[in-house]
Design an enzyme around this catalytic site. Structure first.
Site, short mmCIF file in Angstrom:
data_model
loop_
_atom_site.label_atom_id
_atom_site.label_comp_id
_atom_site.label_asym_id
_atom_site.label_seq_id
_atom_site.Cartn_x
_atom_site.Cartn_y
_atom_site.Cartn_z
N LYS A 183 0.84 -1.20 0.00
CA LYS A 183 0.00 0.00 0.00
C LYS A 183 0.87 1.25 0.00
CE LYS A 183 -1.83 2.76 2.96
NZ LYS A 183 -1.80 4.00 2.17
N GLU A 258 10.13 1.33 10.48
CA GLU A 258 11.18 2.32 10.24
C GLU A 258 10.50 3.67 10.37
OE1 GLU A 258 12.98 5.08 8.86
OE2 GLU A 258 13.19 4.18 6.87
N CYS A 292 13.65 10.72 6.43
CA CYS A 292 13.69 10.26 7.82
C CYS A 292 15.07 10.43 8.42
CB CYS A 292 13.24 8.81 7.90
SG CYS A 292 14.03 7.76 6.69
N GLU A 394 10.44 15.79 15.12
CA GLU A 394 10.70 15.65 13.68
C GLU A 394 9.84 16.65 12.92
OE1 GLU A 394 9.42 12.01 11.53
OE2 GLU A 394 11.46 11.99 10.74
#
Ligand code: NAI
Ligand code: MG
Length: 491
Positions: A183, A258, A292, A394
């Site tokens: 997906k 992750e 990331c 983040e």
């Protein structure tokens, strides 16, 4: 399925469908995907509801026994063929990636798409090298292990490197003999759909790879819940990673996560300062900072602080923001209005918390066809305190936080003082210090005198709340295999 005309930013893309059991079908709902550089709708695509998710899982389950028993060399050949087709269609795929994600064409064309092909080739090689061992068990026995696939794996992909992430998950999953339901992110479904066509053309048996699109809360959540999925491999945000673990607990699915990062990039006074400055800029502004592993915290030795910040300012002043198809553009559009809002929100938080903006600090205003684009100026905050939110959370955008330090101990303490542990970089000419940091940094990847380097052979993944399990390298195979012990009575 998306069919594009020639490579220009004006390509025509037909409405997307779901790729299940080797056939295209409609979904439960229809969504739109937007070009974030212009704000225009590119096309519609299908959303898989619980029924379609179930069909995709069933197709993968039916295809599993034959795929598991397919000679490894044949699995490897198919992966290699897929890599060749990606290479053949490089420009078309790069164009799709750029219109859907907003990233500069030079990134998708020169880096992302070729890297995707490289990953599939690397894992093609592994298909024939997966084996167990014979072991000295007690008594008159012959004992050995087999490394077997898990079965049906669900692969949930983010929007920042849409096609690259497909290869990070599909490569090892297929090489090890699993069948897949993939997906892509709802913001960037197009290259995964184009990949479905190439998977078919390469000759993978129907049902081995199923590609279903839709929102995370709908299609993604159904896939994680499905009792006949053996494993979920996910790359994305921390909160969704947490949700996935909770939901997967019900059916005891294996999970690889992750997640995000707040990677420190540490420059010592004895470093090659010019390289370190370039590294600092690439480390945060490559991919618009939507990476990331982005080096979003720049830790700088106080004695070179001004020199480094001036150097960064000079490079940032030359970075072109705008039309992703312009060859000179280095910063494209952020992926969506929501992401732009989030990033601009953090820029405001940084200002309110008292950090000083030394570059950027606002939306990048554009005219003409880009007037509605999601562009943010490359932004540098200086004199950031390690406890400020812009130093801890983040942001996932082109925003750098510069934190000065006094000495090595302080640098290490600041570097490790976050919940994340994905990557870190150190710039120094002192080889002992470099290795001391490689040892002590809490991160899955440490770069020394370089940054943002990737290779299919090097495992990538997180310490701490950046997740667990590894993508890439031999380690990635472990996430898609289970070991069986076999005892034979010899007496
Ligand atoms: P997200 O984590 O919601 O999306 C990633 C993928 O997960 C998408 O395919 C999405 O459809 C799916 N998903 C979402 N909710 C789900 C659920 N409940 N069950 C199953 N699948 C689900 O990330 P989002 O909202 O697009 O971005 C938000 C923030 O996440 C970003 O600002 C960034 O900080 C972080 N992020 C980190 C990434 C990384 O590479 N580590 C990639 C993308 C986002
Ligand atoms: Mg899009």
């Amino acid at each position: 399925m998306p069919i594009v005309t020639e490579d220009s930013s004006k390509i025509q893309v037909s409405p997307g469908q779901l790729f299940i059991g080797g056939k295209w079908q409609n979904g439960a709902d229809t969504l739109e995907t937007i070009n974030p550089a212009t704000g225009e709708v590119i096309t519609t695509f299908a959303e898989a509801g619980s029924r379609e998710v179930d069909s995709a899982v069933k197709a993968a389950r039916e295809a599993f026994p034959a795929w598991r028993d397919t000679p490894p060399a044949k699995r490897g050949k198919l992966l290699w063929k897929l890599a060749d087709l990606i290479g053949r269609d490089r420009e078309r795929l790069a164009t799709l990636e750029t219109i859907d994600n907003g990233k500069p064409y030079f990134e998708s064309g020169k880096i992302d798409i070729p890297f995707t092909a490289e990953i599939f080739r690397y894992f093609a090689g592994w298909a024939t090298k997966i084996h167990g061992s014979t072991l000295p068990a007690r008594g008159a026995t012959f004992a050995y292990t087999r490394r077997e696939p898990l079965g049906v794996v669900g692969l949930i992909i983010p929007w920042n490197l849409p096609l690259v992430m497909c290869s990070w998950k599909l490569g090892p999953a297929l090489a090890t003999g699993n069948t897949c339901v993939l997906k892509p992110a709802e913001q960037t479904p197009l290259t995964a759909l184009a990949l479905a066509d190439l998977i078919k053309e390469a000759g993978f048996p129907d049902g081995v790879v199923n590609i279903i699109t839709g929102r995370g809360t709908v299609t993604g959540a159904e896939l994680v819940k499905h009792p006949d999925v053996n494993k979920i491999s996910f790359t994305g945000s921390v909160p969704v990673g947490r949700e996935i673990m909770k939901s997967a607990a019900e059916t005891l699915k294996k999970v690889t996560l992750e997640l995000g990062g707040k990677s420190p990039n540490i420059i010592f006074a004895d470093a090659n300062i010019d390289s370190a400055i370039k590294g600092a800029v690439n480390g945060i502004f490559y991919g618009k900072g939507e990476l990331c592993c982005a080096g979003s915290r720049l830790l700088v030795d106080k004695s070179i602080h001004t020199q480094v910040v001036d150097g960064i300012k000079a490079l940032v002043a030359k970075m072109q923001v705008g039309d992703p198809f312009d060859k000179k553009t280095r910063i494209g559009a952020l992926v969506s209005k929501e992401q732009m809002k989030k990033v601009l929100g953090y820029i405001n938080i940084g200002k309110e918390d008292g950090a000083s903006v030394v570059a950027g600090g606002a939306r990048a205003e554009m005219s003409g066809e880009f007037a509605n684009g999601c562009f943010v100026q490359p932004t540098v905050f200086d004199n950031v305190n390690e406890n400020m939110r812009i130093a801890r959370e983040e942001i996932f955008g082109p925003v750098l936080a510069v934190i000065p330090f006094e000495n090595e101990d302080e640098a290490l303490a600041i570097a490790n003082n976050v919940d994340f542990g994905l990557a870190a970089a150190v710039w120094t000419s002192d080889i002992s210090r470099a290795h001391r940091f490689a040892d002590k940094l809490e991160a899955g990847t440490v770069w020394i005198n370089t940054i943002n380097m990737f290779d299919p052979a090097l495992p990538f993944g997180g310490f701490k709340q950046s997740g667990f399990g590894r993508d890439l390298g031999e380690d990635a195979l472990d996430g898609y295999l289970q070991t069986k012990s076999i005892w034979v009575n010899l007496s």
